[in-house]
Design a protein around this motif. Structure first.
Motif, PDB file in Angstrom:
ATOM      1  N   LYS A  15       0.828  -1.213   0.000  1.00 17.92           N
ATOM      2  CA  LYS A  15       0.000   0.000   0.000  1.00 17.92           C
ATOM      3  C   LYS A  15       0.860   1.261   0.000  1.00 17.92           C
ATOM      4  O   LYS A  15       0.585   2.216  -0.724  1.00 17.92           O
ATOM      5  CB  LYS A  15      -0.918   0.012   1.232  1.00 17.92           C
ATOM      6  N   ALA A  17       3.903   1.592  -1.090  1.00 15.42           N
ATOM      7  CA  ALA A  17       4.564   1.737  -2.396  1.00 15.42           C
ATOM      8  C   ALA A  17       3.576   2.250  -3.449  1.00 15.42           C
ATOM      9  O   ALA A  17       3.922   3.119  -4.258  1.00 15.42           O
ATOM     10  CB  ALA A  17       5.150   0.396  -2.830  1.00 15.42           C
ATOM     11  N   LEU A  18       2.352   1.739  -3.414  1.00 13.08           N
ATOM     12  CA  LEU A  18       1.351   2.185  -4.396  1.00 13.08           C
ATOM     13  C   LEU A  18       0.956   3.641  -4.147  1.00 13.08           C
ATOM     14  O   LEU A  18       0.801   4.428  -5.085  1.00 13.08           O
ATOM     15  CB  LEU A  18       0.115   1.277  -4.344  1.00 13.08           C
ATOM     16  N   LEU A  20       2.795   5.877  -2.836  1.00 14.81           N
ATOM     17  CA  LEU A  20       3.941   6.691  -3.261  1.00 14.81           C
ATOM     18  C   LEU A  20       3.932   6.876  -4.776  1.00 14.81           C
ATOM     19  O   LEU A  20       4.185   7.976  -5.282  1.00 14.81           O
ATOM     20  CB  LEU A  20       5.249   6.002  -2.824  1.00 14.81           C
ATOM     21  N   SER A  21       3.606   5.788  -5.483  1.00 15.72           N
ATOM     22  CA  SER A  21       3.594   5.868  -6.950  1.00 15.72           C
ATOM     23  C   SER A  21       2.524   6.839  -7.442  1.00 15.72           C
ATOM     24  O   SER A  21       2.685   7.505  -8.452  1.00 15.72           O
ATOM     25  CB  SER A  21       3.376   4.475  -7.558  1.00 15.72           C
ATOM     26  N   VAL A  22       1.437   6.919  -6.693  1.00  9.47           N
ATOM     27  CA  VAL A  22       0.356   7.842  -7.057  1.00  9.47           C
ATOM     28  C   VAL A  22       0.751   9.289  -6.740  1.00  9.47           C
ATOM     29  O   VAL A  22       0.476  10.207  -7.502  1.00  9.47           O
ATOM     30  CB  VAL A  22      -0.929   7.423  -6.309  1.00  9.47           C
ATOM     31  N   LEU A  25       3.105  10.669  -9.373  1.00 14.32           N
ATOM     32  CA  LEU A  25       2.650  10.550 -10.760  1.00 14.32           C
ATOM     33  C   LEU A  25       3.224  11.717 -11.567  1.00 14.32           C
ATOM     34  O   LEU A  25       3.254  12.845 -11.077  1.00 14.32           O
ATOM     35  CB  LEU A  25       1.116  10.602 -10.785  1.00 14.32           C
TER      36      LEU A  25
END
Lengths: 119, 181
Positions: A15, A17-18, A20-22, A25
């Motif tokens: 969660k 990591a996801l 962070l990726s968002v 962006l």
């Protein structure tokens, strides 16, 4: 750490990591998403979710009903509820110059006068 | 009921990036993912904005899942036709120069290095999953949807969701054990 705790820890890491990726962006994609959102909202606004829309429909219905009732009343006011005489329809549909019909009484009078003179 | 534009705006802003990432994982293509999210936004605003605000999230992700499923159906038809065409033309997939082009999202040497980063490793691992496993995992773990909500969003049984999720979790843990033991 037991298996369940390991699994929970793993999910937490996923969660993070996801998320962070968002957050990271790229600006180009973020700008496209923002434009798309505004476009969707504009389209929705145009389509209308306004409560006034729900009033418009009955108003149109009422107007149609009133016109029908008025038409019926005029029809019923005709003698014996009959339609306008067929001659009138013939007159309206004829291709002759309407001025001829305007002067019809005059021609009738003229014919009468000539008849008297002849007699 | 009139749509409260700022409320819907806030809602879409809060889910658009997650939806984009989910669609991107499923399609492995940013443009396709953007198209899917755009369709979902328009559909939600046009058809469901009068629903209670609490229903927007499951509805939105359900629409996203529908679009992803449609995309996969179309892709499988396209792939079948391409396969038949290649057979007809006596070509093999390996001879197709387009097929042999490096995938910009694939593992180039530079990206191999970046895979040391756990986020990049997660990205890569998620993309190896079959899309149903991937989406079940993302909806359950990232969006924290219940099994029932995920099943509704994916239009499948709760049993299928549990199976997809469990397989995805197992695969991901194996693939990412160097990063998150």
């Amino acid at each position: 750490m037991n298996e369940q705790e390991k699994e929970k820890q793993f999910i937490d890491n996923v969660k993070k990591a996801l998320d962070l990726s968002v957050e990271n962006l790229d600006p180009g994609t973020q700008a496209k998403l923002t434009r798309m959102r505004h476009k969707a909202l504009d389209a929705g606004g145009r389509k209308g979710f306004d409560i006034r829309q729900w009033f418009t429909l009955p108003v149109v219905g009422w107007a149609t009903a009133c016109i029908l009732v008025l038409g019926l009343a005029i029809y019923m006011k005709q003698p014996n509820g009959t339609l306008p005489p067929l001659e009138d329809i013939d007159l309206l549909a004829a291709e002759d110059n309407l001025e001829f019909y305007d002067g019809l009484e005059f021609y009738a009078w003229l014919a009468e006068e000539e008849g008297i003179d002849a007699g | 009921m009139r749509m409260e534009r700022p409320v819907m705006d806030d809602f879409l802003a809060s889910v658009e990036r997650q939806a984009f990432r989910m669609a991107e994982f499923a399609t492995r293509n940013s443009d396709e993912a953007l198209d899917i999210v755009q369709d979902a936004m328009i559909s939600l605003v046009n058809n469901y904005s009068t629903k209670p605000e609490t229903e927007w999230k499951p509805l939105f992700f359900r629409i996203v899942q529908n679009r992803i499923r449609d995309w996969h159906r179309k892709k499988s038809v396209r792939d079948r036709w391409n396969g038949m065409r290649n057979l007809w033309q006596g070509q093999d997939h390996e001879d197709d120069p387009i097929q042999n082009l490096a995938d910009p999202k694939g593992k180039t040497p530079g990206e191999q290095a970046a895979l040391k980063d756990s986020s990049a490793a997660l990205d890569s691992a998620l993309k190896t999953l079959p899309w149903r496993q991937q989406q079940a995992f993302l909806l359950r773990s990232w969006e924290e949807m219940s099994v029932a909500e995920t099943a509704r969003a994916m239009k499948c049984s709760e049993g299928s969701v549990k199976t997809h999720y469990s397989r995805a979790l197992h695969t991901l843990r194996n693939l990412l054990e160097d990063h998150w033991p």
